[in-house]
Each structure stands twice: as C-alpha cells, then as structure tokens.
Scaffold this motif. Structure first.
Motif, PDB file in Angstrom:
ATOM      1  N   ASP A   8      19.300  31.467 -41.663  1.00 59.19           N
ATOM      2  CA  ASP A   8      20.753  31.339 -41.815  1.00 59.19           C
ATOM      3  C   ASP A   8      21.380  32.590 -42.440  1.00 59.19           C
ATOM      4  O   ASP A   8      22.115  32.523 -43.422  1.00 59.19           O
ATOM      5  N   LYS A   9      21.102  33.746 -41.842  1.00 59.94           N
ATOM      6  CA  LYS A   9      21.611  35.029 -42.352  1.00 59.94           C
ATOM      7  C   LYS A   9      23.140  35.077 -42.382  1.00 59.94           C
ATOM      8  O   LYS A   9      23.720  35.800 -43.174  1.00 59.94           O
ATOM      9  N   LYS A  10      23.791  34.319 -41.529  1.00 56.19           N
ATOM     10  CA  LYS A  10      25.265  34.322 -41.455  1.00 56.19           C
ATOM     11  C   LYS A  10      25.898  33.236 -42.332  1.00 56.19           C
ATOM     12  O   LYS A  10      27.114  33.063 -42.330  1.00 56.19           O
ATOM     13  N   ASN A  11      25.082  32.476 -43.050  1.00 53.85           N
ATOM     14  CA  ASN A  11      25.580  31.389 -43.917  1.00 53.85           C
ATOM     15  C   ASN A  11      26.479  30.412 -43.158  1.00 53.85           C
ATOM     16  O   ASN A  11      27.563  30.059 -43.618  1.00 53.85           O
ATOM     17  N   LEU A  12      26.010  29.975 -42.005  1.00 55.74           N
ATOM     18  CA  LEU A  12      26.784  29.051 -41.180  1.00 55.74           C
ATOM     19  C   LEU A  12      26.387  27.590 -41.383  1.00 55.74           C
ATOM     20  O   LEU A  12      27.128  26.693 -40.992  1.00 55.74           O
ATOM     21  N   LEU A  13      25.234  27.350 -41.963  1.00 54.18           N
ATOM     22  CA  LEU A  13      24.706  25.984 -42.049  1.00 54.18           C
ATOM     23  C   LEU A  13      25.064  25.320 -43.362  1.00 54.18           C
ATOM     24  O   LEU A  13      25.042  25.942 -44.420  1.00 54.18           O
ATOM     25  N   ILE A  14      25.388  24.038 -43.258  1.00 57.54           N
ATOM     26  CA  ILE A  14      25.683  23.266 -44.465  1.00 57.54           C
ATOM     27  C   ILE A  14      24.841  22.000 -44.485  1.00 57.54           C
ATOM     28  O   ILE A  14      24.417  21.510 -43.447  1.00 57.54           O
ATOM     29  N   ASN A  15      24.611  21.503 -45.673  1.00 58.71           N
ATOM     30  CA  ASN A  15      23.967  20.210 -45.855  1.00 58.71           C
ATOM     31  C   ASN A  15      25.110  19.218 -46.051  1.00 58.71           C
ATOM     32  O   ASN A  15      25.809  19.267 -47.060  1.00 58.71           O
TER      33      ASN A  15
END
Length: 193
Positions: A71-78
């Motif tokens: 997730d290098k682009k910080n697109l994922l959330i929990n």
C-alpha cells in the motif's frame, strides 16, 4: 432487453457504471469471478482475493488479505478496526478516481500474497458462561446437554441474548423464550439462516 440482477453489495444502485468499470479491469486478470454472500467475489486457486460493491457514499474494492499489501499510495483502509484483522478496502467516490494501472498493481500483489499462502489465522473466541446462565443450565440437565452439543458460535448467541438483558426479569423472560429452542437442539437464530 435482459434485466440486470440486483447486486446486494451495491446498496444504493447508484454506482452501476463505476462497478462495471471495476469488473472490466478485474476481468483482465486471472482471477475467477464467483458470487459469495450475494455479491461478486474474485478468487485465485479457490481463495478469496477481492470483492467489489457500492454503498451510500462510496464504491470500492476490498482485498481479503489486504493487510499484507505494501500500500505505497496509502489507499487502503480498515473499515472496522475492532473486528477486521486482514481485510482492507480501496474506496472511490467517482469514476475519475479509478486508476486502472494502479488497481492492477494492487491485484497483482494480492495474487502474489495468495501464492505465498499468507493469511491471518482466526482467533478462537473463548465461550464464557455467566453464573446466571450456568445456574439455569445446572437446573435443566436436558437443556444443558443440548446447549453443550451446539457449536461455540451458537452457544455465544444464546449467552449474549441472555447476558445483554439488564434486568433480571428480562433475563428470566428470555430464558423462557429459549427453552423450546434449546429443547430441540436449535440455535437462537437458526430460523433466520
């Protein structure tokens, strides 16, 4: 004209075009499309890799083992910190946010994670029986036997149903309600499954 089947994961049916675009991107991979829990899920070697769906304020992709993605682009959330250990979501509010190349990079990495066999093992929940319920079971050996033959999940449903009542009279009323179900060896919510 063929009528489209309603997708229960497209809660508001406002994202049809956007979800079709996500489908078309995912279909360029070697993932297998299937339906699970009433919605589209894509698998690899029989393992769930990702799913897609639309909600009131967003549509998106969720990766079942997303916790392992870089997730290098910080697109994922929990979406649910308390309960979700490995699932991560990539959310969108409009079609213009969809970057096919980037999505395919995440999917490629998700497939590699499946090849490596990475996953978080589910924790076994300990079933704790309150003194109130234990006393009830001890007074009713037949019901106790039926309760002990239930799966831990079904046992926890009963325990939660009884122990969430604040007043003793409510607990007693709930005990009366569950007696016939327990006598038949049924779970509290079996009628809804």
């Amino acid at each position: 004209m063929e009528e489209k089947k309603k997708n229960p994961w497209n809660k508001t049916n406002q994202w049809n075009e956007e979800l079709d675009l996500l489908h078309s991107i995912i279909r360029t991979t070697n993932l297998i499309e299937t339906t699970k829990w009433g919605g589209p899920v894509y698998t690899y070697n029989g393992k769930n890799v990702l799913g897609i769906g639309g909600f009131k304020s967003y549509f998106g992709i969720w990766f079942f083992n997303g916790v392992f993605l870089k997730d290098k682009k910080n697109l994922l959330i929990n979406a649910n910190e308390e309960n979700t250990k490995s699932l991560r979501q990539m959310r969108f509010q409009s079609k213009v946010e969809i970057d096919e190349k980037l999505i395919l990079e995440y999917i490629k990495e998700a497939i590699a994670i499946e090849d490596k066999g990475l996953s978080i093992k589910k924790e076994k929940k300990e079933t704790i029986i309150s003194d109130f319920f234990k006393s009830f079971l001890n007074e009713n050996p037949t019901l106790k036997n039926e309760f002990e033959n239930l799966t831990p999940y079904k046992q926890r449903e009963y325990l939660e149903f009884i122990d969430t009542a604040k007043q003793e009279k409510t607990k007693l009323a709930r005990l009366e309600k569950i007696k016939p179900l327990l006598a038949k060896g049924k779970g509290l919510n079996d009628q809804y499954r």
